[in-house]
Design an enzyme around this catalytic site. Sequence first.
Site, PDB file in Angstrom:
ATOM      1  N   GLU A  29      -1.335  -1.550  12.679  1.00 19.51           N
ATOM      2  CA  GLU A  29      -1.153  -3.006  12.469  1.00 19.51           C
ATOM      3  C   GLU A  29      -1.591  -3.428  11.071  1.00 19.51           C
ATOM      4  O   GLU A  29      -2.086  -4.546  10.881  1.00 19.51           O
ATOM      5  CB  GLU A  29      -1.962  -3.816  13.497  1.00 19.51           C
ATOM      6  CG  GLU A  29      -1.459  -3.734  14.898  1.00 19.51           C
ATOM      7  CD  GLU A  29      -0.036  -4.232  15.032  1.00 19.51           C
ATOM      8  OE1 GLU A  29       0.377  -5.097  14.233  1.00 19.51           O
ATOM      9  OE2 GLU A  29       0.665  -3.742  15.924  1.00 19.51           O
TER      10      GLU A  29
HETATM   11  C1  LIG Z   1      -0.864   5.741  16.754  1.00 20.77           C
HETATM   12  C2  LIG Z   1      -0.072   4.853  15.864  1.00 20.77           C
HETATM   13  C3  LIG Z   1       0.685   3.830  16.413  1.00 20.77           C
HETATM   14  C4  LIG Z   1       1.459   3.020  15.584  1.00 20.77           C
HETATM   15  N1  LIG Z   1       2.291   2.072  16.139  1.00 20.77           N
HETATM   16  C5  LIG Z   1       3.206   1.455  15.337  1.00 20.77           C
HETATM   17  C6  LIG Z   1       4.241   0.658  15.902  1.00 20.77           C
HETATM   18  O1  LIG Z   1       4.300   0.427  17.113  1.00 20.77           O
HETATM   19  N2  LIG Z   1       5.166   0.139  15.069  1.00 20.77           N
HETATM   20  C7  LIG Z   1       5.150   0.342  13.722  1.00 20.77           C
HETATM   21  O2  LIG Z   1       6.023  -0.147  13.035  1.00 20.77           O
HETATM   22  N3  LIG Z   1       4.166   1.086  13.150  1.00 20.77           N
HETATM   23  C8  LIG Z   1       3.205   1.650  13.920  1.00 20.77           C
HETATM   24  N4  LIG Z   1       2.230   2.436  13.369  1.00 20.77           N
HETATM   25  C9  LIG Z   1       2.188   2.574  11.922  1.00 20.77           C
HETATM   26  C10 LIG Z   1       0.964   1.930  11.280  1.00 20.77           C
HETATM   27  O3  LIG Z   1       1.046   0.532  11.369  1.00 20.77           O
HETATM   28  C11 LIG Z   1       0.849   2.457   9.847  1.00 20.77           C
HETATM   29  O4  LIG Z   1       0.493   3.818   9.937  1.00 20.77           O
HETATM   30  C12 LIG Z   1      -0.155   1.703   9.016  1.00 20.77           C
HETATM   31  O5  LIG Z   1       0.268   0.373   8.802  1.00 20.77           O
HETATM   32  C13 LIG Z   1      -0.408   2.361   7.650  1.00 20.77           C
HETATM   33  O6  LIG Z   1       0.779   2.746   7.032  1.00 20.77           O
HETATM   34  P1  LIG Z   1       0.900   4.253   6.489  1.00 20.77           P
HETATM   35  O7  LIG Z   1       0.493   5.163   7.592  1.00 20.77           O
HETATM   36  O8  LIG Z   1       2.232   4.443   5.908  1.00 20.77           O
HETATM   37  O9  LIG Z   1      -0.200   4.359   5.368  1.00 20.77           O
HETATM   38  P2  LIG Z   1      -0.003   4.019   3.811  1.00 20.77           P
HETATM   39  O10 LIG Z   1       0.674   2.713   3.672  1.00 20.77           O
HETATM   40  O11 LIG Z   1       0.594   5.176   3.133  1.00 20.77           O
HETATM   41  O12 LIG Z   1      -1.519   3.860   3.345  1.00 20.77           O
HETATM   42  C14 LIG Z   1      -2.362   4.972   3.021  1.00 20.77           C
HETATM   43  C15 LIG Z   1      -3.703   4.431   2.490  1.00 20.77           C
HETATM   44  O13 LIG Z   1      -3.475   3.677   1.286  1.00 20.77           O
HETATM   45  C16 LIG Z   1      -3.976   2.351   1.427  1.00 20.77           C
HETATM   46  N5  LIG Z   1      -3.062   1.428   0.734  1.00 20.77           N
HETATM   47  C17 LIG Z   1      -1.718   1.357   0.841  1.00 20.77           C
HETATM   48  N6  LIG Z   1      -1.232   0.377   0.049  1.00 20.77           N
HETATM   49  C18 LIG Z   1      -2.282  -0.191  -0.559  1.00 20.77           C
HETATM   50  C19 LIG Z   1      -2.447  -1.285  -1.450  1.00 20.77           C
HETATM   51  N7  LIG Z   1      -1.401  -2.000  -1.889  1.00 20.77           N
HETATM   52  N8  LIG Z   1      -3.696  -1.605  -1.854  1.00 20.77           N
HETATM   53  C20 LIG Z   1      -4.765  -0.920  -1.399  1.00 20.77           C
HETATM   54  N9  LIG Z   1      -4.679   0.114  -0.542  1.00 20.77           N
HETATM   55  C21 LIG Z   1      -3.454   0.470  -0.112  1.00 20.77           C
HETATM   56  C22 LIG Z   1      -4.033   2.086   2.917  1.00 20.77           C
HETATM   57  O14 LIG Z   1      -5.009   1.103   3.242  1.00 20.77           O
HETATM   58  C23 LIG Z   1      -4.392   3.469   3.455  1.00 20.77           C
HETATM   59  O15 LIG Z   1      -5.782   3.658   3.391  1.00 20.77           O
HETATM   60  C24 LIG Z   1       1.418   3.210  14.179  1.00 20.77           C
HETATM   61  C25 LIG Z   1       0.622   4.232  13.631  1.00 20.77           C
HETATM   62  C26 LIG Z   1      -0.106   5.050  14.459  1.00 20.77           C
HETATM   63  C27 LIG Z   1      -0.890   6.171  13.828  1.00 20.77           C
END
Ligand SMILES: Cc1cc2nc3c(=O)[nH]c(=O)nc-3n(C[C@H](O)[C@H](O)[C@H](O)COP(=O)(O)OP(=O)(O)OC[C@H]3O[C@@H](n4cnc5c(N)ncnc54)[C@H](O)[C@@H]3O)c2cc1C
Length: 593
Positions: free
Chosen positions: A442
């Site tokens: 989220e």
């Molecule tokens: C079990 C599980 C259930 C999920 N359920 C859903 C779902 O139902 N629907 C859905 O759409 N998604 C879902 N997700 C996805 C989830 O919302 C994302 O994994 C999450 O928002 C982070 O995105 P990412 O994994 O691509 O990380 P990234 O965006 O790649 O981030 C990696 C790191 O970089 C940091 N970061 C990224 N951008 C910035 C910035 N601009 N400034 C500072 N720091 C930054 C982040 O805080 C993080 O620490 C789920 C994920 C999991 C693991």
Amino acid sequence: MSEYQAPLKDMQFLLHEVFQVENFWSQTPKLAELIDKETADAILEEGAKLTSQVIAPLNRNSDEQGAVWQEGAVTTPDGFAKAYQLYCDGGWGALSGDPEFGGMGMPKMLQSAFEEMTQSSSISFALYPMLTAGAALALSSHASVEMKQTYLEKMYSGEWAGTMCLTEPHAGSDLGIMTSKAEDDGEGSYKISGTKIFITGGEQDLTDNIIHLVLAKIPGAPAGPRGISMFVVPKFLINEDGSLASRNLVTCGSIEHKMGIKGSATCVMNFDGATGYLVGEQNKGLNYMFTMMNYERLGMGIQGTGAAEVSYQQAAAYAKDRLQGRSAGGAKSPDKKADAIIVHPDVRKMLLTMRSLNEAGRCFSTYVAKQLDIAKFSDEAESRAQADQLVALLTPVAKAFMTDMAFDSCALGQMVFGGHGYVREWGQEQLVRDVRIAQIYEGTNGIQALDLLGRKVVANKGLFLESYLKEITAFTNLHVQTPQLSAFIEPLIIAVDKLKQLSTHLLTKCQSDKHLVGASATDYLAVFGYVSYGYMWAMMAEKSYDKADNEFYLAKLQVGDFYMKRLLTRIDSHSQSIFAGSDSLMAMDETLF
Ligand SMILES: Cc1cc2nc3c(=O)[nH]c(=O)nc-3n(C[C@H](O)[C@H](O)[C@H](O)COP(=O)(O)OP(=O)(O)OC[C@H]3O[C@@H](n4cnc5c(N)ncnc54)[C@H](O)[C@@H]3O)c2cc1C
């Protein structure tokens, strides 16, 4: 392992004493006929039975067995389908739904208490109905009447589930770079293509149909987040009479193997020209999705408290039972070989930290839910606008601070068990694994912090913040002469002042230091969270101090006193980090990492 007991008395204390909801309910025409104290208490008691007797016993096996994927189909853990049916039969999916389409229209303050019980009993289970409720809310807020007629009733009844399909392999925090495509097929619908990952409940065996809310870009749309539209993509297409037609071109390619919440299916979803229907207007999808995400974000905070509550209940019982060492003040149980570990100050510190954070967290989520209710149900435009601002300001805090504190609490609960917390038997290690995700999905807690400081404070020059702090100050002014409350009011006044100073510092300096917001955001959110929890404790103390002869209220005052003396003070170290600026973060060259 001790059983989960829903903290009904605590929930009722918050609703009826701290927030005195009956006043609001009885004076609000949209709620007056729906809900009163007796109905609310009866609903909570039924909720407690369902969650503690039916769902909680499934949690351990759901972790052992997990959700299983085979050839595109997903099987949920044993017992989930039956429990889900009971959940639906009880009408729980309709609790806060729109009454025009089969919902019960209950206030969020009540629903959030039930949500906490569901999350305590099993996060894996709770996620299935939670996503449906969020998707239904987004549709009820933004879809056409025809769409609402088609989907809402069946989603409230639980016959159909909902999902939220945002994330793509290369687009998580930055949804603006998503590539899923929606092409107009000239027949009033679109062909949706692309891959979404991490989709909670994308496939399961609990419901007849799954209604995916999918974000995608229509060719020619503006670049970035402003070019995203929202579509409804049902797993099975729907005939005009509401019956199910053929399978849509959306399939589950696999599920993730995860650290925790193993009973929740986290799916890779492939859309291969699937038929989708535009929700609302083109290019407004991200705004619409925020309705769902804000709902889910408060829900994440509640998820954290739910897990941390179970961890506390088990740790407190264990600490009274486990015999190790002697009390420094002389043996407490001389007839036994050792005293129970609850005699040790450090064990008490762990338990009191957990409990003070959990109870403040519950109070805070109830407070935010109250603002959501005012924004939704109040007759007064000014109150609605004010509540909307508070919701915008406090949602990232509810999501991030509550889940950060919940993870810390669960880790402490595990520590109370010593080595027994690390092994499977007692359930503590599962809680730590399960609750960890709440800090990540989220929108990570880092992204929440940027939202709070960048968008909700700096971008509007502290306007929302000012009205929140004014409210707290009005409360402290009212009680500053009450000596029995001085242990709460005095530190709160100081803490509010520090938050003001920090905010002014950041508002002034962020113009000249472009990295300052990013460098300060998580510390700022922590300070904001601790101050807010201080306010919650002061409100709870105000309803307890003249009833200290009753042990429930006495415990409130003592746990709150611990919080004000030993946890609220943490704001000082976070403040120092903020005042250190961004230099030490940005100085080192990337090649040296
Ligand atoms: C079990 C599980 C259930 C999920 N359920 C859903 C779902 O139902 N629907 C859905 O759409 N998604 C879902 N997700 C996805 C989830 O919302 C994302 O994994 C999450 O928002 C982070 O995105 P990412 O994994 O691509 O990380 P990234 O965006 O790649 O981030 C990696 C790191 O970089 C940091 N970061 C990224 N951008 C910035 C910035 N601009 N400034 C500072 N720091 C930054 C982040 O805080 C993080 O620490 C789920 C994920 C999991 C693991």
